[in-house]
Design an enzyme around this catalytic site. Structure first.
Site, PDB file in Angstrom:
ATOM      1  N   SER A 260      39.788  33.416 -22.630  1.00  0.00           N
ATOM      2  CA  SER A 260      40.588  32.864 -21.540  1.00  0.00           C
ATOM      3  C   SER A 260      42.040  32.629 -21.975  1.00  0.00           C
ATOM      4  O   SER A 260      42.694  33.547 -22.405  1.00  0.00           O
ATOM      5  CB  SER A 260      39.895  31.593 -21.060  1.00  0.00           C
ATOM      6  OG  SER A 260      40.144  31.437 -19.707  1.00  0.00           O
ATOM      7  N   HIS A 413      32.435  32.739 -16.269  1.00  0.00           N
ATOM      8  CA  HIS A 413      33.490  32.546 -17.245  1.00  0.00           C
ATOM      9  C   HIS A 413      32.966  31.756 -18.445  1.00  0.00           C
ATOM     10  O   HIS A 413      32.762  30.547 -18.363  1.00  0.00           O
ATOM     11  CB  HIS A 413      34.611  31.764 -16.539  1.00  0.00           C
ATOM     12  CG  HIS A 413      35.881  31.669 -17.308  1.00  0.00           C
ATOM     13  ND1 HIS A 413      36.720  32.742 -17.496  1.00  0.00           N
ATOM     14  CD2 HIS A 413      36.474  30.617 -17.932  1.00  0.00           C
ATOM     15  CE1 HIS A 413      37.776  32.356 -18.186  1.00  0.00           C
ATOM     16  NE2 HIS A 413      37.651  31.065 -18.470  1.00  0.00           N
TER      17      HIS A 413
HETATM   18  C1  GCU Z   1      42.278  28.426 -15.828  1.00  0.00           C
HETATM   19  C2  GCU Z   1      43.458  29.337 -15.712  1.00  0.00           C
HETATM   20  C3  GCU Z   1      43.213  30.671 -16.378  1.00  0.00           C
HETATM   21  C4  GCU Z   1      42.730  30.463 -17.797  1.00  0.00           C
HETATM   22  C5  GCU Z   1      41.558  29.547 -17.805  1.00  0.00           C
HETATM   23  C6  GCU Z   1      41.083  29.146 -19.208  1.00  0.00           C
HETATM   24  O1  GCU Z   1      41.220  28.918 -15.074  1.00  0.00           O
HETATM   25  O2  GCU Z   1      43.744  29.485 -14.340  1.00  0.00           O
HETATM   26  O3  GCU Z   1      44.398  31.447 -16.390  1.00  0.00           O
HETATM   27  O4  GCU Z   1      42.440  31.700 -18.380  1.00  0.00           O
HETATM   28  O5  GCU Z   1      41.893  28.328 -17.171  1.00  0.00           O
HETATM   29  O6  GCU Z   1      41.826  29.209 -20.161  1.00  0.00           O
HETATM   30  O7  GCU Z   1      39.930  28.713 -19.304  1.00  0.00           O
END
Ligand code: GCU
Length: 435
Positions: A260, A413
């Site tokens: 992420s 995710h």
């Molecule tokens: C949020 C953000 C993302 C990021 C994510 C993370 O969802 O919007 O851009 O990748 O956090 O780091 O878990």
């Protein structure tokens, strides 16, 4: 214009570039909309790159300047960190691995990075290593009490963290997602450090490297122009400085991994640090592996008011500290950006890059990530190596393991032990079967 006047004008442009220490890049007001992903082998002035030398000496430096100027901010300059190996424990994981506890300390009260290094005992010679930044502290990767608790600010969502501080209950909080035993069984080492050692991830507070660099001059540390991702990429490189000198690690086989926001960072670090031989930005999405030019369909607000895939307007609003001030100018006119993320991948060429995703994580825009790889592919081929072999997105769990790799699985995710198996499959293929 006669020839001497033209010459004079050229000199003025070159001098202006020298005077500011950077090449002159077009201002926001002079840029016009450019839909679609541009040809990465064409310079901003329209010149086509036709030789490897032009790629190395003209286009790569131009792209490096572009990403720092328009998006991430300057990656802080390297600092010679003092490396202290605080412990070497050869009995880790029932004797299958060696656990090293390392401290990397910048001079004059600068950042200190706790680096955890786990190397396999069962292989002759130095091991290829995954270098991964973690969210919850090194102590979350294993319950072994010899790993010090992270001292800095941590997210309260991390198991065992209270008032943003790790407690003893935090030990091993993420161990099931970091399969250390499986890594060493397959001959890999793992090095890991925590974001907070460089810059705690808060828009309202800057207590890390930028505060240190600004010293007493708070004006130098503007929260909306901070660029935490660039700072974290600096952290990857300081760990690489150490790893290339550790005899248990194969300095030619360092892979940067991150999930992420940490994946966005892993890709940026690999783009700028050529000692990183391979990168795996996992579910990185907007500001990393997904294009800034989100398609109209995916950018359209849904019932909950949010787009299906994250846009730069949304990310800049929620995480202003991740990027520089310049990037925010493009919130409503993203098409004006004179680059897109395929050119960050191109900076990694010819080194392998794997984009991995999850079906339910449409926020990270997996389908357009595939287009980013397709648009970076011509640079790999230009440099004489295989790019992306797949012509379309593969079915779930079918790894495309060409130099430009792609993977998507069902689910959400997260970065799981199964994902690590797939990272190793990709590294096996790219680093060679007999590593
Ligand atoms: C949020 C953000 C993302 C990021 C994510 C993370 O969802 O919007 O851009 O990748 O956090 O780091 O878990």
């Amino acid at each position: 214009m006669n020839t001497s006047l033209k010459l004079l004008a050229c000199c003025a442009v070159v001098l202006a570039g020298c005077a500011t220490g950077s090449r002159s890049l077009p201002e926001f007001s002079t840029l016009s909309a450019q839909p679609g992903l541009r040809d990465p082998l064409v310079m901003l002035n329209g010149d086509r790159i036709t030789t490897r030398e032009q790629w190395e000496q003209q286009r790569r430096p131009e792209l490096k300047a572009i990403f720092q100027h328009y998006m991430y901010g300057q990656i802080p300059a390297p600092v010679a960190m003092k490396a202290t190996v605080k412990g070497v424990h050869r009995d880790f994981l029932d004797g299958k691995a060696t656990l090293k506890i390392i401290s990397l300390d910048a001079p004059n009260g600068g950042p200190s990075i706790d680096l955890l290094l786990v190397t396999p005992n069962n292989r002759p010679g130095p091991a290829p290593v995954f270098l991964a930044m973690n969210f919850c502290g090194n102590h979350a990767l294993t319950a072994d009490t010899r790993v010090p608790l992270t001292k800095g600010w941590l997210y309260n969502s991390c198991k065992g963290c209270t008032n943003n501080v790790a407690t003893e209950a935090a030990r091993g909080g993420q161990a099931q997602d970091w399969p250390l035993a499986r890594l060493v069984e397959r001959g890999y080492a793992l090095a890991s450090f925590c974001t907070t050692d460089i810059d705690s991830d808060r828009k309202e507070v800057s207590d890390g490297i930028y505060a240190w660099l600004a010293g007493d001059d708070a004006a130098k540390n503007n929260p909306t122009n901070r660029g935490s991702i660039a700072a974290w990429a600096w952290g990857y490189s300081r760990c690489v400085d150490y790893l290339v000198n550790d005899r248990d690690v194969d300095a030619k086989r360092i892979a940067a991994v991150g999930h992420s926001r940490n994946g966005k960072t892993a890709l940026l670090a690999a783009a700028y640090d050529e000692r990183i031989a391979l990168s795996i930005p996992h579910q990185a999405g907007c500001g990393g592996t997904a294009p800034n030019r989100v398609s109209a369909a995916l950018a359209a607000p849904q019932k909950n008011g949010r787009p299906t895939a994250e846009t730069i307007k949304v990310i800049n609003g929620n995480f202003p500290h991740w990027f520089n001030g310049e990037f925010k100018k493009y919130n409503d006119t993203t098409d004006k950006l004179p680059f897109d993320q395929h050119e960050l991948v191109a900076l990694c060429a010819p080194r392998p890059v794997l984009f991995s995703n999850a079906q339910d994580d449409q926020w990270a825009n997996p389908s357009q990530q595939f287009e980013v790889l397709q648009a970076a592919d011509p640079v790999y081929r230009f440099l004489g190596v295989e790019g992306l072999v797949a012509k379309q997105m593969p079915p779930h769990r079918q790894l495309v393991d060409s130099r430009l790799g792609y993977y998507i699985r069902e689910g959400k995710h997260s970065m799981t032990a199964d994902d690590w198996d797939m990272f190793m499959n990709f590294a096996d293929r790219q680093f060679g079967a007999r590593r």
